[in-house]
Scaffold this motif. Structure first.
Motif, PDB file in Angstrom:
ATOM      1  N   LYS A   9      81.585  85.105  14.560  1.00 49.66           N
ATOM      2  CA  LYS A   9      80.421  84.295  14.256  1.00 49.66           C
ATOM      3  C   LYS A   9      80.811  82.958  13.647  1.00 49.66           C
ATOM      4  O   LYS A   9      80.019  82.039  13.615  1.00 49.66           O
ATOM      5  N   VAL A  10      82.025  82.861  13.116  1.00 51.19           N
ATOM      6  CA  VAL A  10      82.449  81.616  12.483  1.00 51.19           C
ATOM      7  C   VAL A  10      82.942  80.638  13.526  1.00 51.19           C
ATOM      8  O   VAL A  10      83.399  81.018  14.593  1.00 51.19           O
ATOM      9  N   ALA A  11      82.825  79.343  13.217  1.00 57.34           N
ATOM     10  CA  ALA A  11      83.264  78.307  14.146  1.00 57.34           C
ATOM     11  C   ALA A  11      84.672  77.884  13.819  1.00 57.34           C
ATOM     12  O   ALA A  11      85.272  78.314  12.849  1.00 57.34           O
ATOM     13  N   ARG A  12      85.214  77.003  14.641  1.00 57.48           N
ATOM     14  CA  ARG A  12      86.528  76.452  14.375  1.00 57.48           C
ATOM     15  C   ARG A  12      86.494  75.734  13.027  1.00 57.48           C
ATOM     16  O   ARG A  12      85.470  75.188  12.622  1.00 57.48           O
ATOM     17  N   PRO A  13      87.617  75.665  12.305  1.00 55.75           N
ATOM     18  CA  PRO A  13      87.627  75.109  10.952  1.00 55.75           C
ATOM     19  C   PRO A  13      87.005  73.736  10.811  1.00 55.75           C
ATOM     20  O   PRO A  13      86.309  73.468   9.857  1.00 55.75           O
ATOM     21  N   ASP A  54      85.662  97.073   4.807  1.00 52.08           N
ATOM     22  CA  ASP A  54      84.499  97.345   5.631  1.00 52.08           C
ATOM     23  C   ASP A  54      84.466  96.290   6.727  1.00 52.08           C
ATOM     24  O   ASP A  54      84.456  95.097   6.433  1.00 52.08           O
ATOM     25  N   SER A  55      84.439  96.712   7.997  1.00 52.97           N
ATOM     26  CA  SER A  55      84.514  95.759   9.107  1.00 52.97           C
ATOM     27  C   SER A  55      83.270  94.884   9.210  1.00 52.97           C
ATOM     28  O   SER A  55      83.259  93.893   9.919  1.00 52.97           O
ATOM     29  N   ARG A  56      82.196  95.246   8.507  1.00 54.32           N
ATOM     30  CA  ARG A  56      80.984  94.429   8.551  1.00 54.32           C
ATOM     31  C   ARG A  56      80.911  93.468   7.364  1.00 54.32           C
ATOM     32  O   ARG A  56      80.572  92.311   7.513  1.00 54.32           O
ATOM     33  N   SER A  57      81.206  93.964   6.175  1.00 54.54           N
ATOM     34  CA  SER A  57      81.084  93.125   4.989  1.00 54.54           C
ATOM     35  C   SER A  57      82.398  92.453   4.596  1.00 54.54           C
ATOM     36  O   SER A  57      82.405  91.482   3.861  1.00 54.54           O
ATOM     37  N   PHE A  58      83.522  92.981   5.077  1.00 56.12           N
ATOM     38  CA  PHE A  58      84.839  92.429   4.756  1.00 56.12           C
ATOM     39  C   PHE A  58      85.042  92.309   3.239  1.00 56.12           C
ATOM     40  O   PHE A  58      85.452  91.283   2.733  1.00 56.12           O
ATOM     41  N   LYS A  59      84.699  93.374   2.531  1.00 55.31           N
ATOM     42  CA  LYS A  59      84.886  93.364   1.084  1.00 55.31           C
ATOM     43  C   LYS A  59      86.372  93.270   0.747  1.00 55.31           C
ATOM     44  O   LYS A  59      87.223  93.706   1.499  1.00 55.31           O
ATOM     45  N   ALA A 156      87.582  90.756  15.330  1.00 50.63           N
ATOM     46  CA  ALA A 156      86.705  90.181  14.311  1.00 50.63           C
ATOM     47  C   ALA A 156      87.342  90.273  12.938  1.00 50.63           C
ATOM     48  O   ALA A 156      87.270  89.345  12.135  1.00 50.63           O
ATOM     49  N   PHE A 157      87.975  91.406  12.673  1.00 52.88           N
ATOM     50  CA  PHE A 157      88.626  91.628  11.384  1.00 52.88           C
ATOM     51  C   PHE A 157      89.742  90.615  11.162  1.00 52.88           C
ATOM     52  O   PHE A 157      89.818  89.948  10.126  1.00 52.88           O
ATOM     53  N   LEU A 158      90.617  90.459  12.150  1.00 52.61           N
ATOM     54  CA  LEU A 158      91.740  89.528  12.031  1.00 52.61           C
ATOM     55  C   LEU A 158      91.254  88.093  11.919  1.00 52.61           C
ATOM     56  O   LEU A 158      91.762  87.310  11.095  1.00 52.61           O
ATOM     57  N   LEU A 159      90.275  87.737  12.732  1.00 55.27           N
ATOM     58  CA  LEU A 159      89.793  86.360  12.730  1.00 55.27           C
ATOM     59  C   LEU A 159      89.100  86.017  11.418  1.00 55.27           C
ATOM     60  O   LEU A 159      89.247  84.908  10.892  1.00 55.27           O
ATOM     61  N   HIS A 160      88.368  86.963  10.878  1.00 55.14           N
ATOM     62  CA  HIS A 160      87.687  86.724   9.605  1.00 55.14           C
ATOM     63  C   HIS A 160      88.710  86.443   8.497  1.00 55.14           C
ATOM     64  O   HIS A 160      88.541  85.491   7.718  1.00 55.14           O
ATOM     65  N   HIS A 161      89.752  87.247   8.438  1.00 58.39           N
ATOM     66  CA  HIS A 161      90.773  87.032   7.421  1.00 58.39           C
ATOM     67  C   HIS A 161      91.551  85.739   7.682  1.00 58.39           C
ATOM     68  O   HIS A 161      91.976  85.061   6.740  1.00 58.39           O
ATOM     69  N   ALA A 162      91.732  85.392   8.949  1.00 59.51           N
ATOM     70  CA  ALA A 162      92.407  84.133   9.280  1.00 59.51           C
ATOM     71  C   ALA A 162      91.600  82.947   8.767  1.00 59.51           C
ATOM     72  O   ALA A 162      92.154  82.000   8.192  1.00 59.51           O
ATOM     73  N   ARG A 177      97.616  85.785  11.576  1.00 54.23           N
ATOM     74  CA  ARG A 177      96.513  86.648  12.020  1.00 54.23           C
ATOM     75  C   ARG A 177      95.981  86.203  13.386  1.00 54.23           C
ATOM     76  O   ARG A 177      95.666  87.024  14.234  1.00 54.23           O
ATOM     77  N   LEU A 178      95.879  84.894  13.578  1.00 52.34           N
ATOM     78  CA  LEU A 178      95.395  84.384  14.860  1.00 52.34           C
ATOM     79  C   LEU A 178      96.367  84.709  15.991  1.00 52.34           C
ATOM     80  O   LEU A 178      95.951  84.989  17.122  1.00 52.34           O
ATOM     81  N   SER A 179      97.651  84.680  15.702  1.00 47.19           N
ATOM     82  CA  SER A 179      98.654  85.016  16.715  1.00 47.19           C
ATOM     83  C   SER A 179      98.503  86.464  17.166  1.00 47.19           C
ATOM     84  O   SER A 179      98.681  86.780  18.353  1.00 47.19           O
ATOM     85  N   LEU A 180      98.163  87.356  16.227  1.00 43.17           N
ATOM     86  CA  LEU A 180      97.904  88.751  16.590  1.00 43.17           C
ATOM     87  C   LEU A 180      96.694  88.846  17.507  1.00 43.17           C
ATOM     88  O   LEU A 180      96.679  89.632  18.460  1.00 43.17           O
ATOM     89  N   CYS A 181      95.661  88.058  17.210  1.00 42.65           N
ATOM     90  CA  CYS A 181      94.477  88.028  18.072  1.00 42.65           C
ATOM     91  C   CYS A 181      94.850  87.626  19.496  1.00 42.65           C
ATOM     92  O   CYS A 181      94.409  88.237  20.469  1.00 42.65           O
ATOM     93  N   VAL A 182      95.643  86.558  19.607  1.00 40.52           N
ATOM     94  CA  VAL A 182      96.052  86.062  20.919  1.00 40.52           C
ATOM     95  C   VAL A 182      96.828  87.136  21.679  1.00 40.52           C
ATOM     96  O   VAL A 182      96.615  87.353  22.879  1.00 40.52           O
ATOM     97  N   THR A 183      97.734  87.825  20.975  1.00 40.53           N
ATOM     98  CA  THR A 183      98.504  88.902  21.616  1.00 40.53           C
ATOM     99  C   THR A 183      97.584  89.993  22.134  1.00 40.53           C
ATOM    100  O   THR A 183      97.738  90.478  23.262  1.00 40.53           O
ATOM    101  N   ASP A 184      96.607  90.402  21.314  1.00 39.74           N
ATOM    102  CA  ASP A 184      95.654  91.435  21.727  1.00 39.74           C
ATOM    103  C   ASP A 184      94.886  91.018  22.976  1.00 39.74           C
ATOM    104  O   ASP A 184      94.725  91.791  23.925  1.00 39.74           O
ATOM    105  N   ILE A 185      94.388  89.775  22.982  1.00 37.64           N
ATOM    106  CA  ILE A 185      93.577  89.302  24.111  1.00 37.64           C
ATOM    107  C   ILE A 185      94.420  89.194  25.375  1.00 37.64           C
ATOM    108  O   ILE A 185      93.984  89.570  26.470  1.00 37.64           O
TER     109      ILE A 185
END
Length: 362
Positions: A9-13, A54-59, A156-162, A177-185
């Motif tokens: 849901k977040v945009a580019r920085p 929590d994957s929704r609240s990211f506490k 979503a989890f990785l991108l949120h923390h990134a 974290r973003l590099s892990l996302c790219v590998t997954d995709i």
């Protein structure tokens, strides 16, 4: 409208012109809708992470850095107080942010980092627990667990923390974290190479990786990531406004880097491609204020390069075309941010025209 990156849901920085309220995630929406429609059953217990995430609240949990509020990266321990932070975060301090003790030295906590890395590797693979009988339902500790690889939740989890790390200027953590996302995709794309949804995800995350490299001063790597983002998004249908927007942002950022490097011809070629995409999009979305503003920005970028190349007439024509667009643009009174951006661009354009007119009067 299909979002560029369905799991975020977040945009580019630095993507200030994106429509925050409209960037709803298709998959996140489906997930939430399914959760609401599921019948509450005493034999079904949603999985809870024992570490408090929590994957929704990211506490925040015990594996988080309290400075950047993201998962620890290059875990480092303060001596003598033993409080642990990300290396990139704590090296900016002379005393511990938690207890105030003077930091005599900083030591790597490799054992803790291994725990964090294992946690990331296994995240989102526990979907839920089931009980086969009423008797089992009464004893939750004995419920068997079903493991699934929910890749979009992981993304979503990785991108949120990134993004948390990026906002806190812990760029190395965000990049990891973003590099892990790219590998997954990319692994998923191997099985489904022409999947437009995966291509849009890849383009968005690669663009954010480019932002990380640019923030680190690594212009060459930034251009590489932005170009890969452009390549991924260029293969997708051009009718989708979010795809066009992200594609043009990446093109403009390559143009910016070329501009600052002094390669004005290359810069103009990227700015012109972005302008062409946006002009074409206006043919079917002429009522979009944000798109009209984006077209004006692209016109200003191309005109500014023309000015640098000595083509004053082309530059002034471009500036004036952009001014005409913005002066005729109608923006809702409640859209304050968009109006502020319009006024800012208009101020720049009018200053360029006034400068040229002053030169001609001399």
């Amino acid at each position: 409208m299909t979002p560029v990156c369905p799991f975020v849901k977040v945009a580019r920085p630095d993507d200030a012109s994106s429509k925050r309220s409209e960037n709803q995630s298709k998959h996140t929406g489906e997930h939430e809708g399914k959760a609401k429609n599921e019948t509450v059953d005493s034999s079904i217990i949603e999985a809870k992470c024992p570490l408090g995430y929590d994957s929704r609240s990211f506490k925040l949990g015990p594996l988080s850095c309290v400075i950047c509020q993201a998962l620890l990266f290059e875990s480092s321990k303060c001596v003598p107080c033993s409080h642990v932070f990300c290396k990139g975060c704590i090296t900016r301090f002379n005393d511990c942010p938690l207890c105030g003790a003077d930091i005599e030295k900083i030591e790597a906590d490799n054992d803790l980092q291994k725990v964090v890395d294992r946690f990331i590797d296994g995240h989102a693979r526990i979907k839920r627990s089931h009980a086969s009988t009423d008797a089992e339902a009464a004893v939750s500790d004995n419920k068997p667990v079903i493991y699934e690889d929910v890749s979009l939740d992981r993304g979503a989890f990785l991108l949120h923390h990134a993004m948390r790390a990026f906002r806190a200027r812990n760029i190395e953590s965000a990049k990891s974290r973003l590099s892990l996302c790219v590998t997954d995709i990319r692994e998923q794309l191997e099985a489904s190479p022409n999947n437009p949804e995966l291509c849009s995800q890849l383009g968005a995350v690669l663009g954010t990786l480019g932002d990380c490299c640019r923030a680190m001063g690594d212009g060459g790597s930034a251009i590489t990531y932005f170009q890969e983002s452009v390549d991924a998004l260029s293969r997708l249908p051009s009718q989708d406004m979010e795809i066009i927007h992200t594609l043009c942002v990446s093109l403009n950022k390559i143009g910016d880097l070329k501009y600052y490097d002094g390669d004005l011809q290359a810069s103009k070629s990227y700015y012109s491609r972005s302008l062409e995409y946006r002009h074409n999009a206006m043919k079917s979305h002429s009522d979009s204020p944000s798109l009209t503003l984006d077209v004006a920005v692209s016109l200003a970028k191309v005109a500014d390069v023309d000015k640098g190349l000595g083509d004053e007439e082309e530059a002034i024509a471009g500036f004036r075309e952009a001014v005409t667009l913005l002066e005729s643009l109608k923006i809702n009174a409640d859209d304050v941010a968009l109006e502020q951006r319009r006024q800012s661009v208009l101020k720049f354009l009018n200053s360029q025209i006034a400068e040229k007119e002053a030169d001609q009067a001399i």
